[in-house]
Write a protein that holds these residues in place. Structure first.
Motif, PDB file in Angstrom:
ATOM      1  N   UNK A   5       0.695  -1.088  -0.285  1.00  0.00           N
ATOM      2  CA  UNK A   5       0.292  -0.343  -0.070  1.00  0.00           C
ATOM      3  C   UNK A   5       0.657   0.413   0.137  1.00  0.00           C
ATOM      4  N   UNK A   6       0.848   2.287  -0.947  1.00  0.00           N
ATOM      5  CA  UNK A   6       1.209   3.804  -0.874  1.00  0.00           C
ATOM      6  C   UNK A   6       0.333   4.706  -1.964  1.00  0.00           C
ATOM      7  N   UNK A   7       1.441   5.645  -1.302  1.00  0.00           N
ATOM      8  CA  UNK A   7       0.090   6.664  -1.547  1.00  0.00           C
ATOM      9  C   UNK A   7       1.395   7.505  -2.026  1.00  0.00           C
ATOM     10  N   UNK A   8       0.716   8.506  -3.598  1.00  0.00           N
ATOM     11  CA  UNK A   8       0.782   8.875  -4.590  1.00  0.00           C
ATOM     12  C   UNK A   8       0.589  10.367  -4.750  1.00  0.00           C
ATOM     13  N   UNK A  11       2.188  13.790  -9.359  1.00  0.00           N
ATOM     14  CA  UNK A  11       1.456  13.765 -10.014  1.00  0.00           C
ATOM     15  C   UNK A  11       0.394  12.798 -10.265  1.00  0.00           C
ATOM     16  N   UNK A  12      -0.692  12.823 -10.420  1.00  0.00           N
ATOM     17  CA  UNK A  12      -1.824  12.584 -10.335  1.00  0.00           C
ATOM     18  C   UNK A  12      -2.179  11.372  -9.141  1.00  0.00           C
ATOM     19  N   UNK A  13      -2.397  12.297  -7.989  1.00  0.00           N
ATOM     20  CA  UNK A  13      -2.258  12.251  -6.625  1.00  0.00           C
ATOM     21  C   UNK A  13      -3.078  10.399  -6.685  1.00  0.00           C
ATOM     22  N   UNK A  14      -2.801   9.272  -5.899  1.00  0.00           N
ATOM     23  CA  UNK A  14      -4.248   8.917  -5.497  1.00  0.00           C
ATOM     24  C   UNK A  14      -3.447   7.714  -5.002  1.00  0.00           C
ATOM     25  N   UNK A  15      -3.696   6.774  -3.805  1.00  0.00           N
ATOM     26  CA  UNK A  15      -3.640   5.712  -3.049  1.00  0.00           C
ATOM     27  C   UNK A  15      -3.404   4.366  -4.785  1.00  0.00           C
ATOM     28  N   UNK A  58      -9.144   6.528   0.856  1.00  0.00           N
ATOM     29  CA  UNK A  58     -10.391   7.292   0.155  1.00  0.00           C
ATOM     30  C   UNK A  58      -9.780   9.443   0.080  1.00  0.00           C
ATOM     31  N   UNK A  59      -8.687   9.382   0.376  1.00  0.00           N
ATOM     32  CA  UNK A  59      -8.207  11.018   0.871  1.00  0.00           C
ATOM     33  C   UNK A  59      -8.429  11.028  -0.982  1.00  0.00           C
ATOM     34  N   UNK A  60      -8.246  10.593  -1.512  1.00  0.00           N
ATOM     35  CA  UNK A  60      -7.219  11.390  -3.014  1.00  0.00           C
ATOM     36  C   UNK A  60      -8.520  11.150  -3.885  1.00  0.00           C
ATOM     37  N   UNK A  61      -9.765  10.621  -3.611  1.00  0.00           N
ATOM     38  CA  UNK A  61     -11.052  10.817  -4.631  1.00  0.00           C
ATOM     39  C   UNK A  61     -10.025   9.748  -5.324  1.00  0.00           C
ATOM     40  N   UNK A  62      -8.669   8.961  -5.394  1.00  0.00           N
ATOM     41  CA  UNK A  62      -8.779   8.378  -7.163  1.00  0.00           C
ATOM     42  C   UNK A  62      -7.575   7.026  -6.451  1.00  0.00           C
ATOM     43  N   UNK A  63      -8.071   5.769  -6.604  1.00  0.00           N
ATOM     44  CA  UNK A  63      -7.535   4.653  -6.138  1.00  0.00           C
ATOM     45  C   UNK A  63      -6.441   3.832  -7.422  1.00  0.00           C
ATOM     46  N   UNK A  64      -5.526   3.165  -7.437  1.00  0.00           N
ATOM     47  CA  UNK A  64      -4.888   2.207  -8.436  1.00  0.00           C
ATOM     48  C   UNK A  64      -4.918   1.149  -7.603  1.00  0.00           C
ATOM     49  N   UNK A 224      11.527  -0.131 -10.239  1.00  0.00           N
ATOM     50  CA  UNK A 224      10.325  -0.481 -10.175  1.00  0.00           C
ATOM     51  C   UNK A 224       9.733  -0.321  -9.342  1.00  0.00           C
ATOM     52  N   UNK A 225      10.439   0.344  -8.318  1.00  0.00           N
ATOM     53  CA  UNK A 225      10.088   0.567  -6.545  1.00  0.00           C
ATOM     54  C   UNK A 225       9.647   2.192  -6.051  1.00  0.00           C
ATOM     55  N   UNK A 226       9.499   2.386  -7.183  1.00  0.00           N
ATOM     56  CA  UNK A 226       9.057   4.476  -7.493  1.00  0.00           C
ATOM     57  C   UNK A 226       7.935   4.104  -6.981  1.00  0.00           C
ATOM     58  N   UNK A 227       6.669   3.805  -7.486  1.00  0.00           N
ATOM     59  CA  UNK A 227       5.329   4.222  -6.780  1.00  0.00           C
ATOM     60  C   UNK A 227       5.392   3.416  -4.841  1.00  0.00           C
ATOM     61  N   UNK A 228       6.285   2.769  -4.551  1.00  0.00           N
ATOM     62  CA  UNK A 228       6.382   2.857  -3.257  1.00  0.00           C
ATOM     63  C   UNK A 228       6.063   1.314  -2.493  1.00  0.00           C
ATOM     64  N   UNK A 229       5.370   0.840  -4.034  1.00  0.00           N
ATOM     65  CA  UNK A 229       4.690  -0.527  -3.805  1.00  0.00           C
ATOM     66  C   UNK A 229       5.413  -1.945  -3.877  1.00  0.00           C
ATOM     67  N   UNK A 230       6.014  -2.691  -3.229  1.00  0.00           N
ATOM     68  CA  UNK A 230       6.589  -3.655  -4.244  1.00  0.00           C
ATOM     69  C   UNK A 230       6.268  -5.106  -3.389  1.00  0.00           C
TER      70      UNK A 230
END
Ligand code: SF4
Length: 232
Positions: A5-8, A11-15, A58-64, A224-230
């Protein structure tokens, strides 16, 4: 033990969540080691996924949602859980990744998540057909780009591989920018497969395309760990 789990916040703020899924329907791309996180055991998959999904605020309103494969390889129970959480946390947009072959089934996911805007990300890796299909063994053939771009809002490109050329990368980025709303550029990192990183090409790319790192619609993953999940 990885991080799922991570939060970006850029850009394109999302969980973002990295879920566990069944094996990729294709599973033969030469650069892919995702299979290591796949499982055939649905109970185990759901157990891991339910725990990960509890983190969503749900804080960003966007989930990937990514799952080392396609959304179609997630069990029904996991999809139900995503839908319930998205509704209760007022998530407006969900991104899923999907293999190109599923393009004619995207409506099933759109219908299932009725009321939530669902968007799809696809790994095209390169628009050079020979490199994509004969070197990366992507098995991705399309007849026309106009049709291709109606299915996917975000495409992933891969750069920095032996066999790729500067010209190919320039062309890939040009086509991607011209045709797709969002682009994800993955700089290849050696991962135990037969595909190898070309350090000189990576250096060249970082210099030549320095400006692209600032584009609002382009995300470059230097690692490939840049999104914080791996998971590894
Ligand atoms: S389609 Fe995606 S998950 Fe499947 S083998 Fe290729 S890169 Fe890996």
């Amino acid at each position: 033990m990885g991080i799922r789990y991570s939060k970006i916040n850029a850009k394109n703020k999302r969980e973002i969540v990295l879920l566990k899924g069944k094996p990729c329907i294709y599973g033969k791309c030469t650069f892919c080691n995702y299979i290591e996180d796949n499982s055939e055991d649905e109970n185990e998959i759901n157990r891991v996924n339910f725990e990960v999904l509890e983190n969503i605020t749900g804080e960003c309103g966007v989930l990937e949602v990514i799952n080392s494969g396609s959304v179609f390889e997630l069990p029904k129970e996991t999809l139900e859980k995503i839908k319930n959480i998205a509704r209760s946390k007022e998530i407006k947009v969900i991104w899923f990744e999907v293999y190109y072959t599923y393009k004619n089934r995207l409506n099933e996911i759109l219908d299932f998540f009725d009321g939530i805007e669902v968007k799809f990300k696809v790994g095209v890796e390169s628009f050079d057909e020979n490199f994509r299909n004969n070197v990366l063994n992507k098995n991705l053939y399309y007849e026309n780009l106009e049709e291709f771009k109606t299915y996917f809002e975000n495409i992933c490109l891969m750069v920095g591989i032996f066999g790729q050329t500067e010209e190919m990368i320039k062309k890939d980025i040009e086509i991607a920018l011209r045709n797709f709303k969002r682009i994800t550029i993955n700089i290849f990192v050696d991962n135990g497969t037969s595909i190898k990183r070309d350090e000189n090409l990576v250096k060249w790319f970082r210099k030549e395309f320095k400006y692209i790192y600032d584009f609002e619609n382009v995300e470059v993953l230097d690692d490939n760990k840049d999104f914080g999940v791996y998971e590894q």
